[in-house]
Motif scaffolding. Structure first.
Motif, PDB file in Angstrom:
ATOM      1  N   HIS A   1       6.365  -1.303 -12.940  1.00 18.34           N
ATOM      2  CA  HIS A   1       6.931   0.013 -12.652  1.00 18.34           C
ATOM      3  C   HIS A   1       6.864   0.343 -11.162  1.00 18.34           C
ATOM      4  O   HIS A   1       6.572   1.473 -10.763  1.00 18.34           O
ATOM      5  N   GLY A   2       7.119  -0.642 -10.330  1.00 19.55           N
ATOM      6  CA  GLY A   2       7.067  -0.418  -8.893  1.00 19.55           C
ATOM      7  C   GLY A   2       8.126   0.536  -8.411  1.00 19.55           C
ATOM      8  O   GLY A   2       9.290   0.462  -8.819  1.00 19.55           O
ATOM      9  N   ARG A   3       7.748   1.457  -7.550  1.00 20.06           N
ATOM     10  CA  ARG A   3       8.678   2.441  -6.968  1.00 20.06           C
ATOM     11  C   ARG A   3       8.487   2.439  -5.450  1.00 20.06           C
ATOM     12  O   ARG A   3       7.370   2.615  -4.951  1.00 20.06           O
ATOM     13  N   THR A   4       9.561   2.244  -4.724  1.00 18.21           N
ATOM     14  CA  THR A   4       9.481   2.237  -3.265  1.00 18.21           C
ATOM     15  C   THR A   4       9.337   3.665  -2.745  1.00 18.21           C
ATOM     16  O   THR A   4       9.614   4.636  -3.455  1.00 18.21           O
ATOM     17  N   SER A   5       8.946   3.787  -1.506  1.00 16.31           N
ATOM     18  CA  SER A   5       8.730   5.112  -0.917  1.00 16.31           C
ATOM     19  C   SER A   5      10.029   5.902  -0.794  1.00 16.31           C
ATOM     20  O   SER A   5       9.998   7.133  -0.696  1.00 16.31           O
ATOM     21  N   ASP A   6      11.181   5.212  -0.823  1.00 18.99           N
ATOM     22  CA  ASP A   6      12.453   5.938  -0.746  1.00 18.99           C
ATOM     23  C   ASP A   6      13.048   6.184  -2.128  1.00 18.99           C
ATOM     24  O   ASP A   6      14.222   6.561  -2.238  1.00 18.99           O
ATOM     25  N   GLY A   7      12.253   5.954  -3.202  1.00 21.85           N
ATOM     26  CA  GLY A   7      12.642   6.384  -4.531  1.00 21.85           C
ATOM     27  C   GLY A   7      13.271   5.353  -5.440  1.00 21.85           C
ATOM     28  O   GLY A   7      13.578   5.652  -6.597  1.00 21.85           O
ATOM     29  N   GLU A   8      13.468   4.118  -4.987  1.00 22.11           N
ATOM     30  CA  GLU A   8      13.997   3.087  -5.875  1.00 22.11           C
ATOM     31  C   GLU A   8      12.914   2.692  -6.879  1.00 22.11           C
ATOM     32  O   GLU A   8      11.765   2.445  -6.492  1.00 22.11           O
ATOM     33  N   ALA A   9      13.276   2.592  -8.168  1.00 22.99           N
ATOM     34  CA  ALA A   9      12.273   2.366  -9.207  1.00 22.99           C
ATOM     35  C   ALA A   9      12.628   1.149 -10.059  1.00 22.99           C
ATOM     36  O   ALA A   9      13.702   0.555  -9.939  1.00 22.99           O
ATOM     37  N   GLY A  10      11.682   0.802 -10.940  1.00 15.95           N
ATOM     38  CA  GLY A  10      11.912  -0.260 -11.911  1.00 15.95           C
ATOM     39  C   GLY A  10      11.697  -1.659 -11.383  1.00 15.95           C
ATOM     40  O   GLY A  10      12.264  -2.618 -11.917  1.00 15.95           O
ATOM     41  N   PHE A  11      10.851  -1.823 -10.375  1.00 13.70           N
ATOM     42  CA  PHE A  11      10.625  -3.138  -9.783  1.00 13.70           C
ATOM     43  C   PHE A  11       9.388  -3.823 -10.368  1.00 13.70           C
ATOM     44  O   PHE A  11       8.379  -3.182 -10.669  1.00 13.70           O
ATOM     45  N   LEU A  12       9.479  -5.134 -10.489  1.00 16.02           N
ATOM     46  CA  LEU A  12       8.321  -5.977 -10.779  1.00 16.02           C
ATOM     47  C   LEU A  12       7.605  -6.268  -9.472  1.00 16.02           C
ATOM     48  O   LEU A  12       8.200  -6.797  -8.525  1.00 16.02           O
ATOM     49  N   ARG A  13       6.326  -5.927  -9.422  1.00 18.98           N
ATOM     50  CA  ARG A  13       5.505  -6.263  -8.264  1.00 18.98           C
ATOM     51  C   ARG A  13       4.902  -7.643  -8.500  1.00 18.98           C
ATOM     52  O   ARG A  13       4.044  -7.822  -9.356  1.00 18.98           O
ATOM     53  N   THR A  14       5.349  -8.640  -7.750  1.00 23.93           N
ATOM     54  CA  THR A  14       4.968 -10.022  -8.041  1.00 23.93           C
ATOM     55  C   THR A  14       3.537 -10.357  -7.649  1.00 23.93           C
ATOM     56  O   THR A  14       2.955 -11.304  -8.171  1.00 23.93           O
ATOM     57  N   GLY A  15       2.974  -9.615  -6.690  1.00 21.74           N
ATOM     58  CA  GLY A  15       1.660  -9.982  -6.169  1.00 21.74           C
ATOM     59  C   GLY A  15       1.741 -11.072  -5.120  1.00 21.74           C
ATOM     60  O   GLY A  15       0.724 -11.451  -4.534  1.00 21.74           O
TER      61      GLY A  15
ATOM     62  N   GLU B   1       0.816  -1.210   0.000  1.00 21.51           N
ATOM     63  CA  GLU B   1       0.000   0.000   0.000  1.00 21.51           C
ATOM     64  C   GLU B   1       0.858   1.272   0.000  1.00 21.51           C
ATOM     65  O   GLU B   1       0.634   2.186  -0.786  1.00 21.51           O
ATOM     66  N   SER B   2       1.864   1.308   0.875  1.00 28.19           N
ATOM     67  CA  SER B   2       2.657   2.532   1.034  1.00 28.19           C
ATOM     68  C   SER B   2       3.944   2.546   0.226  1.00 28.19           C
ATOM     69  O   SER B   2       4.512   3.609  -0.017  1.00 28.19           O
ATOM     70  N   GLY B   3       4.416   1.367  -0.200  1.00 27.16           N
ATOM     71  CA  GLY B   3       5.681   1.298  -0.901  1.00 27.16           C
ATOM     72  C   GLY B   3       6.882   1.285   0.031  1.00 27.16           C
ATOM     73  O   GLY B   3       8.028   1.280  -0.418  1.00 27.16           O
ATOM     74  N   ARG B   4       6.636   1.259   1.337  1.00 27.60           N
ATOM     75  CA  ARG B   4       7.730   1.232   2.302  1.00 27.60           C
ATOM     76  C   ARG B   4       8.403  -0.135   2.300  1.00 27.60           C
ATOM     77  O   ARG B   4       7.742  -1.168   2.316  1.00 27.60           O
ATOM     78  N   VAL B   5       9.739  -0.135   2.245  1.00 27.49           N
ATOM     79  CA  VAL B   5      10.480  -1.390   2.350  1.00 27.49           C
ATOM     80  C   VAL B   5      10.377  -1.883   3.789  1.00 27.49           C
ATOM     81  O   VAL B   5      10.729  -1.157   4.733  1.00 27.49           O
ATOM     82  N   ARG B   6       9.878  -3.078   3.936  1.00 30.11           N
ATOM     83  CA  ARG B   6       9.621  -3.582   5.286  1.00 30.11           C
ATOM     84  C   ARG B   6      10.888  -4.074   5.962  1.00 30.11           C
ATOM     85  O   ARG B   6      11.849  -4.507   5.314  1.00 30.11           O
ATOM     86  N   ALA B   7      10.874  -4.028   7.272  1.00 32.10           N
ATOM     87  CA  ALA B   7      12.028  -4.407   8.080  1.00 32.10           C
ATOM     88  C   ALA B   7      12.184  -5.922   8.102  1.00 32.10           C
ATOM     89  O   ALA B   7      11.225  -6.661   7.836  1.00 32.10           O
TER      90      ALA B   7
END
Length: 589
Positions: free
Chosen positions: A423-437, A387-393
C-alpha cells in the motif's frame, strides 16, 4: 502471448493448448542429459488428463480455495499436481521436500501453520520422507496423498471449477532472506500477465524452449521457467537441482541436448560453472542456440557475466546471450530484463553511491561496476525515498516501487505485512504501489539494482552494501574461492552505534594459515571500504545460511552470531567493542 492474456484463467489456457497440440511435449524432466532412459515426459494431453484426475480427487476431498502443500522431487509429478490444484479451484503451495536441517523444517512448519494446510500431495519417491515428517509435525500421516496413485481420482468425472482471473492460484512463500517467509497470493491473472511480459521483454518466439535446474518450488523455477514453457506452448525441460550442484556441466549439456533457448539462474550458478567445469566436460557441447542465459534472483555481478561469456565462448556461447534480469515473488517474479542484447555495465562513483547518488565514471576510475537489468515491463516504476515517500530525481538511488497487473494482492493471512509492502503512497499522492525493499535507479532506460534496504550497512553515517564486502574478500583471497560469506552489523557494547561482523566459509586445506588469512581479510575490509571489522569468523562450507535460490540469509546469520551458535574454524573478535558472540577464539581445525 495474446491468447494467454485472453484466457479467462490458467485452466482455460492449458486446456486450449491441450486441445490444439495434444501430442506435443509440454514438460520433460531429465535425470541425465546423456541418458534418454532417464527422461520423464508429459504431453499436453497427458498433463491435462492428469490435472483432471488430480482435480477430481481434490474436489471430492477439499473445499474450494483450500491450500494444498506440494513437496515433490519429480517435476512432472509436481506439474500435474500443481495444475490439479487449479483444476479443483484449490490453492497450490509449492515447498521443498522436508530437509534434514532444523532451520529447513522450521520454515516448513511456519508455512504449514500460516497456510492452514490440511492436505499434502507428494510423489512416490518423496512419500516415505513426507509421511514421516507429517506424522512428526502434523500428528498424523493421513493428510499425505501420493499424486501418482492411479486409483485416486477419475479424469472423466472432473468438472470445471468456478474460478476467474482474480482467483488465487498459488501461495508463493518468500525465501526468508531477511525475515520469516510470507505467502504471496498469486492469482491466475497475475501469472498470465507476467508470463506475457516475460515473453515480450525477450522477444521470445513460439519455437523457444525454456529449461534449467532451478527448483519448481522456487519462484524463478516455477513462474520463470516451468509455467512459461508450458503455457506458451513451447515446452519446459527441467533437471534436478541436486544434479546441477554436484555436476554443474550437466546444465550446459541439458541446454545443448534439448535445444533450450531461455534458461535462468542466480549469479552463484554462473560462478560455479566458471570455477568447476573442465574443458573435457564441455567436449561436444554447442551453446550457440542458447539465446538467453539470464542471471537474476541475487545481486548480478558484472565480472561473473563477463567471466561466464568468456569461459564458454569456445563452445559457441554468444557474448550477447549472457544477460541480467530483476524480479521478486510479490510482482509474480519477472519485472525487467535486458532483452536481446548484452547487459550494460556502468561504473559508478562509490563515494557518491554511499550517499544514494548514481554517478557514472570512466572505466579506469575508482568505483563499482553495476549491471543494468533492462527496462521494466508492464509495470509502473517509481524510485522513492523510503522515509519521506518523495519520488527521487533522475540519478538518485531510492527504493523501487511497482504498480500494475503483475503485482499480487498481498500476503496470505498477514494484514500488517501486506499494508506495509503493498500500500505504498508517494508524497505527491500516488497510491497502490508495492514497496520492493530493493534499492536502485534508472539510467539510460535501464533499471540498476544496488542492494536491499534491510541489509544496507550503516557505519559511521556511511551506507555500505554487504555483497560488495563479501565479493571483494573472495576477489583478493583465493582461499575463499567457491565459498560464500555474510556481512552484517551488530550493536557496539557501549551502545554508541553498530559494529561490522564478517562471516565467510572456507574449504580449509592442510597448511592453510587461518590466522594470517583472517588478518589479511580484516586488512582488505579496512583498505577497500574504510571500516573496521570488529569480528571475522571463518566457517566450514555449508554453514552460511542461504535460501533455495542461493540468496545469503544475512539476518539469519546475524541471529546465529548474536546467540553464539556459530562454531568457527577460526575467529577474531574485538571483545572490547562487542557484547555478543562467543568469548574465546576458535583455533584452526
Amino acid at each position: 502471448m495474446d491468447d494467454l492474456r485472453r484466457a479467462a484463467h490458467l485452466v482455460e489456457a492449458l486446456r486450449t493448448r491441450a486441445a490444439a497440440t495434444p501430442d506435443r511435449e509440454a514438460l520433460l524432466f531429465v535425470g541425465d542429459p546423456d541418458d534418454d532412459a532417464s527422461v520423464h515426459t508429459l504431453t499436453y494431453a497427458g498433463l491435462d488428463a492428469e490435472a483432471r484426475r488430480i482435480g477430481s480427487l481434490l474436489a471430492a476431498r477439499c473445499t474450494p480455495g483450500e491450500r494444498i502443500l506440494l513437496p515433490f522431487a519429480s517435476a512432472t509429478a509436481f506439474a500435474a499436481s500443481f495444475f490439479g490444484c487449479l483444476y479443483a479451484g484449490a490453492v497450490a503451495v509449492p515447498v521443498p521436500v522436508p530437509g534434514q536441517y532444523r532451520h529447513q523444517r522450521q520454515r516448513l512448519r511456519s508455512i504449514v501453520k500460516n497456510a492452514g494446510i490440511r492436505t499434502v500431495l507428494t510423489d512416490t519417491e518423496s512419500f516415505p520422507e513426507v509421511r514421516d515428517w507429517a506424522t512428526e509435525q502434523l500428528g498424523t500421516a493421513d493428510p499425505v496423498v501420493v499424486a501418482e496413485d492411479r486409483e485416486l481420482g477419475d479424469a472423466d468425472t472432473w468438472t470445471e471449477p468456478e474460478i476467474d482471473g482474480g482467483t488465487v492460484a498459488l501461495l508463493q512463500y518468500t525465501s526468508g532472506s531477511t525475515s520469516e517467509p510470507k505467502g504471496v497470493m498469486v492469482s491466475h491473472a497475475n501469472l498470465q500477465d507476467n508470463i506475457a511480459n516475460l515473453q515480450g521483454a525477450f522477444a521470445l518466439d513460439p519455437s523457444t524452449r525454456y529449461g534449467g535446474w532451478i527448483p519448481v518450488y522456487h519462484d524463478m523455477g516455477l513462474m520463470g521457467l516451468l509455467l512459461p514453457g508450458i503455457l506458451l506452448g513451447n515446452s519446459a525441460v527441467l533437471m534436478s537441482p541436486t544434479a546441477f550442484i554436484r555436476r554443474p556441466h550437466q546444465w550446459l549439456r541439458l541446454i545443448h541436448r534439448y535445444d533450450i533457448g531461455f534458461s535462468a539462474a542466480p549469479n552463484f550458478a554462473y560462478e560455479l560453472c566458471v570455477n568447476r567445469i573442465t574443458d573435457a566436460q564441455t567436449a561436444g557441447i554447442d551453446l550457440s542456440r542458447w539465446r538467453f542465459a539470464c542471471s537474476g534472483s541475487e545481486p548480478v555481478r558484472a565480472a561473473t557475466l563477463r567471466g561466464f561469456a568468456e569461459r564458454f565462448a569456445g563452445v559457441g556461447l554468444r557474448e550477447d546471450a549472457v544477460i541480467a534480469c530483476y524480479g521478486l515473488a510479490e510482482a509474480t517474479v519477472f519485472v525487467s530484463g535486458t532483452g536481446p542484447h548484452r547487459a550494460p555495465v556502468t561504473r559508478v562513483d562509490t563515494d557518491r553511491l554511499e550517499r544514494h547518488a548514481f554517478h557514472p565514471v570512466g572505466p579506469d576510475a575508482p568505483g563499482r561496476d553495476l549491471v543494468g537489468c533492462g527496462a521494466v515491463q508492464g509495470l509502473d516504476l517509481r524510485v522513492v525515498d523510503p522515509e519521506s515517500g518523495r519520488v527521487r530525481a533522475p540519478g538518485e538511488v531510492g527504493e523501487l516501487w511497482l504498480r500494475g497487473p503483475s503485482v499480487s494482492r498481498g500476503y496470505w493471512q498477514n494484514e500488517v505485512a501486506t499494508a506495509a509492502a503493498f500500500h505504498g503512497r508517494t508524497s505527491d499522492g500516488e497510491a497502490g504501489f508495492l514497496r520492493t525493499g530493493d534499492l536502485g535507479t534508472v539510467h539510460d532506460g535501464e533499471l540498476y539494482v544496488t542492494g536491499r534496504i534491510k541489509e544496507t550497512l550503516v557505519l559511521r553515517g556511511r551506507n555500505l552494501y554487504p555483497q560488495d564486502i563479501e565479493y571483494e574478500l573472495r576477489l583478493q583471497h583465493p582461499e575463499l574461492e567457491g565459498c560464500v560469506g555474510a556481512a552484517f552489523t551488530v550493536p557496539l557494547a557501549d551502545g554508541s552505534g553498530e559494529a561490522l561482523v564478517v562471516t565467510h566459509e572456507i574449504r580449509a586445506r592442510r597448511g592453510t594459515d587461518l590466522v594470517a588469512l583472517t588478518r589479511g581479510m580484516r586488512r582488505t575490509v579496512s583498505t577497500e571500504f574504510g571500516v573496521h571489522a570488529a569480528a571475522l569468523l571463518l566457517l566450514r562450507p555449508g554453514v552460511v545460511r542461504r535460501t533455495t535460490s542461493g540468496k545469503i540469509q544475512r539476518a539469519a546469520m546475524r541471529g546465529l552470531f548474536l546467540d553464539g551458535e556459530l562454531e568457527p574454524l577460526h575467529a577474531h573478535r574485538d571483545q572490547d567493542l562487542l557484547s555478543t558472540g562467543a568469548e574465546d577464539e576458535a583455533g584452526a581445525a
